[in-house]
Design a protein around this motif. Structure first.
Motif, PDB file in Angstrom:
ATOM      1  N   ILE A 333     -15.042   4.812  -7.712  1.00 50.51           N
ATOM      2  CA  ILE A 333     -14.216   5.797  -7.005  1.00 50.51           C
ATOM      3  C   ILE A 333     -14.703   7.236  -7.205  1.00 50.51           C
ATOM      4  CG2 ILE A 333     -12.145   4.364  -6.964  1.00 50.51           C
ATOM      5  CD1 ILE A 333     -11.138   5.794  -9.423  1.00 50.51           C
ATOM      6  N   SER A 334     -15.600   7.465  -8.153  1.00 53.67           N
ATOM      7  CA  SER A 334     -16.166   8.795  -8.399  1.00 53.67           C
ATOM      8  C   SER A 334     -17.589   8.836  -7.877  1.00 53.67           C
ATOM      9  CB  SER A 334     -16.148   9.104  -9.903  1.00 53.67           C
ATOM     10  OG  SER A 334     -17.091  10.116 -10.228  1.00 53.67           O
ATOM     11  N   LYS A 364      -7.916  10.453  -4.716  1.00 58.24           N
ATOM     12  CA  LYS A 364      -7.536  11.586  -5.561  1.00 58.24           C
ATOM     13  C   LYS A 364      -7.889  11.295  -7.024  1.00 58.24           C
ATOM     14  CE  LYS A 364      -5.607  14.418  -2.572  1.00 58.24           C
ATOM     15  NZ  LYS A 364      -6.139  15.786  -2.326  1.00 58.24           N
ATOM     16  N   LEU A 365      -7.678  10.045  -7.445  1.00 55.65           N
ATOM     17  CA  LEU A 365      -8.021   9.669  -8.806  1.00 55.65           C
ATOM     18  C   LEU A 365      -9.538   9.758  -9.013  1.00 55.65           C
ATOM     19  CD1 LEU A 365      -7.116   8.632 -11.575  1.00 55.65           C
ATOM     20  CD2 LEU A 365      -7.351   6.282 -10.685  1.00 55.65           C
ATOM     21  N   GLY A 366     -10.295   9.324  -8.010  1.00 53.53           N
ATOM     22  CA  GLY A 366     -11.749   9.402  -8.099  1.00 53.53           C
ATOM     23  C   GLY A 366     -12.236  10.834  -8.184  1.00 53.53           C
ATOM     24  N   GLN A 367     -11.613  11.715  -7.420  1.00 52.30           N
ATOM     25  CA  GLN A 367     -11.967  13.136  -7.472  1.00 52.30           C
ATOM     26  C   GLN A 367     -11.633  13.720  -8.840  1.00 52.30           C
ATOM     27  OE1 GLN A 367     -10.180  15.222  -4.159  1.00 52.30           O
ATOM     28  NE2 GLN A 367     -10.973  13.745  -2.669  1.00 52.30           N
ATOM     29  N   PHE A 368     -10.513  13.261  -9.416  1.00 53.91           N
ATOM     30  CA  PHE A 368     -10.139  13.733 -10.751  1.00 53.91           C
ATOM     31  C   PHE A 368     -11.154  13.262 -11.784  1.00 53.91           C
ATOM     32  CE2 PHE A 368      -7.895  12.877 -14.801  1.00 53.91           C
ATOM     33  CZ  PHE A 368      -7.573  14.188 -15.141  1.00 53.91           C
ATOM     34  N   PHE A 369     -11.552  11.988 -11.736  1.00 50.02           N
ATOM     35  CA  PHE A 369     -12.581  11.473 -12.639  1.00 50.02           C
ATOM     36  C   PHE A 369     -13.882  12.259 -12.472  1.00 50.02           C
ATOM     37  CE2 PHE A 369     -10.846   6.848 -13.077  1.00 50.02           C
ATOM     38  CZ  PHE A 369      -9.853   7.327 -13.926  1.00 50.02           C
ATOM     39  N   TYR A 371     -14.211  15.325 -11.425  1.00 48.61           N
ATOM     40  CA  TYR A 371     -14.027  16.667 -11.997  1.00 48.61           C
ATOM     41  C   TYR A 371     -14.223  16.629 -13.509  1.00 48.61           C
ATOM     42  CZ  TYR A 371     -11.661  20.823 -13.748  1.00 48.61           C
ATOM     43  OH  TYR A 371     -11.365  21.987 -14.433  1.00 48.61           O
ATOM     44  N   ILE A 372     -13.597  15.647 -14.175  1.00 48.23           N
ATOM     45  CA  ILE A 372     -13.752  15.515 -15.633  1.00 48.23           C
ATOM     46  C   ILE A 372     -15.217  15.288 -15.988  1.00 48.23           C
ATOM     47  CG2 ILE A 372     -13.130  14.136 -17.648  1.00 48.23           C
ATOM     48  CD1 ILE A 372     -10.859  15.903 -16.570  1.00 48.23           C
ATOM     49  N   TYR A 373     -15.868  14.448 -15.217  1.00 51.68           N
ATOM     50  CA  TYR A 373     -17.294  14.141 -15.424  1.00 51.68           C
ATOM     51  C   TYR A 373     -18.145  15.406 -15.322  1.00 51.68           C
ATOM     52  CZ  TYR A 373     -21.905  12.298 -13.928  1.00 51.68           C
ATOM     53  OH  TYR A 373     -23.241  12.038 -13.777  1.00 51.68           O
ATOM     54  N   GLN A 375     -17.263  18.424 -15.703  1.00 51.98           N
ATOM     55  CA  GLN A 375     -16.908  19.450 -16.686  1.00 51.98           C
ATOM     56  C   GLN A 375     -17.294  19.069 -18.114  1.00 51.98           C
ATOM     57  OE1 GLN A 375     -15.904  22.535 -15.806  1.00 51.98           O
ATOM     58  NE2 GLN A 375     -16.291  21.667 -13.769  1.00 51.98           N
ATOM     59  N   SER A 376     -18.011  17.972 -18.287  1.00 49.24           N
ATOM     60  CA  SER A 376     -18.470  17.621 -19.632  1.00 49.24           C
ATOM     61  C   SER A 376     -19.392  18.719 -20.151  1.00 49.24           C
ATOM     62  CB  SER A 376     -19.217  16.282 -19.616  1.00 49.24           C
ATOM     63  OG  SER A 376     -20.460  16.404 -18.951  1.00 49.24           O
ATOM     64  N   MET A 377     -19.455  18.852 -21.471  1.00 49.23           N
ATOM     65  CA  MET A 377     -20.208  19.949 -22.061  1.00 49.23           C
ATOM     66  C   MET A 377     -21.681  19.914 -21.654  1.00 49.23           C
ATOM     67  SD  MET A 377     -20.460  21.095 -26.067  1.00 49.23           S
ATOM     68  CE  MET A 377     -18.690  21.318 -26.183  1.00 49.23           C
ATOM     69  N   GLY A 378     -22.248  18.712 -21.595  1.00 48.23           N
ATOM     70  CA  GLY A 378     -23.653  18.600 -21.227  1.00 48.23           C
ATOM     71  C   GLY A 378     -23.935  19.119 -19.833  1.00 48.23           C
ATOM     72  N   TRP A 379     -23.078  18.781 -18.880  1.00 48.12           N
ATOM     73  CA  TRP A 379     -23.294  19.245 -17.510  1.00 48.12           C
ATOM     74  C   TRP A 379     -22.998  20.734 -17.368  1.00 48.12           C
ATOM     75  CZ3 TRP A 379     -26.493  16.012 -16.673  1.00 48.12           C
ATOM     76  CH2 TRP A 379     -26.308  14.656 -16.427  1.00 48.12           C
TER      77      TRP A 379
END
Length: 583
Positions: A333-334, A364-369, A371-373, A375-379
């Motif tokens: 979904i992401s 919407k859940l996929g978009q949220f995942f 977004y979290i992905y 915003q990880s520190m590495g990215w």
């Protein structure tokens, strides 16, 4: 008594930093030698000015700054954009005094206290200076916050309300037994008692990174621990000492000393040990260890080998199975996670997706995942690396044009080439030619589409090429005067590959030309990456071997380049360096 001079310099972002300067008693002695002093938190250079005479090193020039936001320097009191800004200030300070006073880095020793010691050690770690000695008094790698769960509580409040300030609980009676010095602390109008929570939390984060990775510090180091310190903890100081990568190191516990190590009543004990250590280090020849074979022997090789082994036990294998199952679900979904699974989380396609930073998914859940992905520190570090790449690209192009040189750019592993193409699009004075190369047909196709989209097909060419083939690189046409290697060397542990690549670029680039290269000296999620993510290389686990910045710089130097400047993100993950061809 030495004669003090008061001066300022302009730091990396235009901030005016105040410092004190004491010339050597005999200024004719060559080579010139210097001591640089870093004061503790909340204070300023006036609080350590007594060391200029008490060190009894008359033939050394002595410098002491007021850190940003302290004393007579500019900046909001007790604050900075982040702790990395203070580290970058320290680098700018050293660059300033080496140029202004005709000093070599190898003729400089640092004496730093408390928070100043964290700044100095982080600078030694991140920027790999070739200084002669590092003396750390009561380094504040972990401040004692006596309120239970203080750090998690501050993090929660910071996330809820943004930045705010807290006052230091430290009273003069916790700093020194010297009553006169304690009273001067109480009366000093330049003492800055508040500190921003942003900076305090960042101090914890940076200190944790430096303690864990102290093996990357090869500067001779002496640590002076205050035996009755109510302000900072001893355990991280000992861990830092044990992890240090230099064999020339000392750890001294000074009984009954409070936190102000160099301002205690019996401070002559600390000062004498610092003086003896510094004199001894200057009596020895500078001895930086060679790390060009760290892919065969060394702590980063051991770290990578351990990550390549199967997980043992019962709980950990189940944990990583759970994590991978969650990623598999999220990939349905992401869009970003799906792309990583299909092409590799280190692929050019994934990198371009991270650069664009537009969360996308089938729900919407996929978009949220997603977004979290993203915003990880590495990215986040990757996107900051792009900003630094663009900054150094502009700097190198400008310098070549200023010197009336042809500007022929080559990127030997361009991915989609977004950072170069977008940078060129911003320039009024374009380079003469741009050649993008990559091994992947997908990257060449998508990169060519981006070239056409930006209207740069008249200037930019994209071709297939092997970034590790020395002969191919040596025969590049037109001959590059600026080469870029971004995000490539970090993916390959074998230094022989880098030697071939760098030698090919050295063959192609004329004297005075430039090389921009990236490195990853640190990553807080190495195990997660190795256990859960896959590489573009046949879907194998993405096991990375970090290179310390010193190792990477030495490989570049061995190929015939001299490092000019460097940028590093606030988390210490990615660096971007500019070097010039000298042979």
């Amino acid at each position: 008594m030495r004669q003090q001079q008061q001066k300022t310099f302009t730091s990396h972002d235009g901030c005016q930093i105040f410092y004190r300067y004491w010339p050597a008693i005999d200024g004719d002695i060559q080579p010139k030698q210097a001591i640089v002093l870093f004061h503790r938190g909340h204070e300023h250079s006036g609080r350590i000015a007594h060391l200029a005479d008490e060190l009894e090193l008359p033939n050394f020039q002595i410098f002491a700054w007021d850190a940003r936001g302290n004393g007579q320097s500019e900046g909001e009191r007790g604050d900075a954009p982040n702790f990395a800004t203070l580290i970058k200030d320290a680098n700018a300070f050293i660059e300033h005094i080496t140029q202004e006073y005709s000093l070599r880095q190898q003729d400089i020793a640092i004496i730093a206290q408390s928070v100043g010691a964290v700044i100095a050690s982080a600078w030694a770690h991140d920027y790999t200076p070739n200084i002669r000695a590092l003396v750390l008094g009561a380094p504040a790698f972990r401040v004692k916050l006596y309120v239970p769960l203080a750090v998690p509580g501050l993090k929660l409040l910071y996330n809820l309300k943004g930045n705010f300030f807290v006052n230091s609980y430290v009273k003069s009676g916790l700093l020194t037994h010297d009553k006169q010095r304690a009273e001067s602390f109480n009366q000093d109008p330049l003492i800055t008692r508040p500190i921003s929570v942003r900076l305090l939390l960042d101090l914890y984060s940076v200190a944790d990174r430096i303690v864990k990775d102290a093996n990357a510090i090869t500067v001779p180091t002496q640590i002076l621990v205050s035996g009755s310190d109510f302000v900072v903890r001893r355990k991280p100081q000992k861990q830092f000492y044990e992890n240090l990568g230099t064999t020339q190191k000392e750890f001294h516990i000074l009984p009954n000393f409070y936190h102000d190590t160099f301002g205690e009543q019996e401070r002559h004990i600390a000062i004498e040990r610092a003086r003896r250590f510094i004199i001894g280090c200057f009596a020895n020849q500078p001895n930086t260890p060679s790390l060009v074979n760290a892919d065969l022997v060394g702590y980063t090789k051991q770290e990578a080998d351990n990550l390549s082994l199967p997980v043992k036990g019962i709980v950990k294998p189940l944990y990583w199975k759970f994590i991978k199952a969650n990623l598999k679900y999220a990939s349905k979904i992401s869009d970003g996670i799906k792309l990583g699974v299909e092409t590799g989380f280190d692929s050019g396609s994934t990198l371009d997706y991270v650069y664009r930073n537009q969360p996308s998914g089938s729900s919407k859940l996929g978009q949220f995942f997603d977004y979290i992905y993203l915003q990880s520190m590495g990215w986040r570090g990757i996107r900051q690396r792009k900003i630094h790449l663009e900054e150094l690209l502009k700097l190198a192009i400008s310098q070549l044009q200023k010197d009336d040189n042809i500007v022929n750019i080559v990127d030997i592993a361009a991915g989609h080439g977004r950072y170069i193409l977008e940078t060129i699009n911003q320039l009024a004075n374009k380079p003469d030619s741009v050649l993008l190369r990559d091994y992947s047909d997908i990257n060449i196709r998508d990169g060519q589409n981006l070239i056409n989209e930006l209207g740069l097909s008249h200037l930019v060419q994209f071709e297939k090429g092997d970034a590790f083939n020395r002969q191919q690189l040596a025969e590049l046409s037109p001959k590059p005067t600026l080469a870029v290697v971004s995000g490539l060397y970090e993916l390959f542990s074998d230094n022989s590959l880098l030697r071939e690549s760098l030698s090919g670029l050295a063959d192609a680039i004329p004297k005075g030309g430039y090389l921009i290269y990236t490195n990853q000296p640190w990553h807080p999620q190495l195990e997660f990456i190795a256990r859960a993510l896959t590489s573009h290389r046949d879907g194998q686990p993405w096991v990375m071997r970090r290179r310390t910045q010193l190792e990477m710089d030495q490989l570049v130097m061995a190929a015939g380049f001299r490092k000019v400047t460097m940028r590093i993100d606030q988390w210490g993950i990615f660096t971007v360096s500019l070097a010039q061809r000298i042979d």
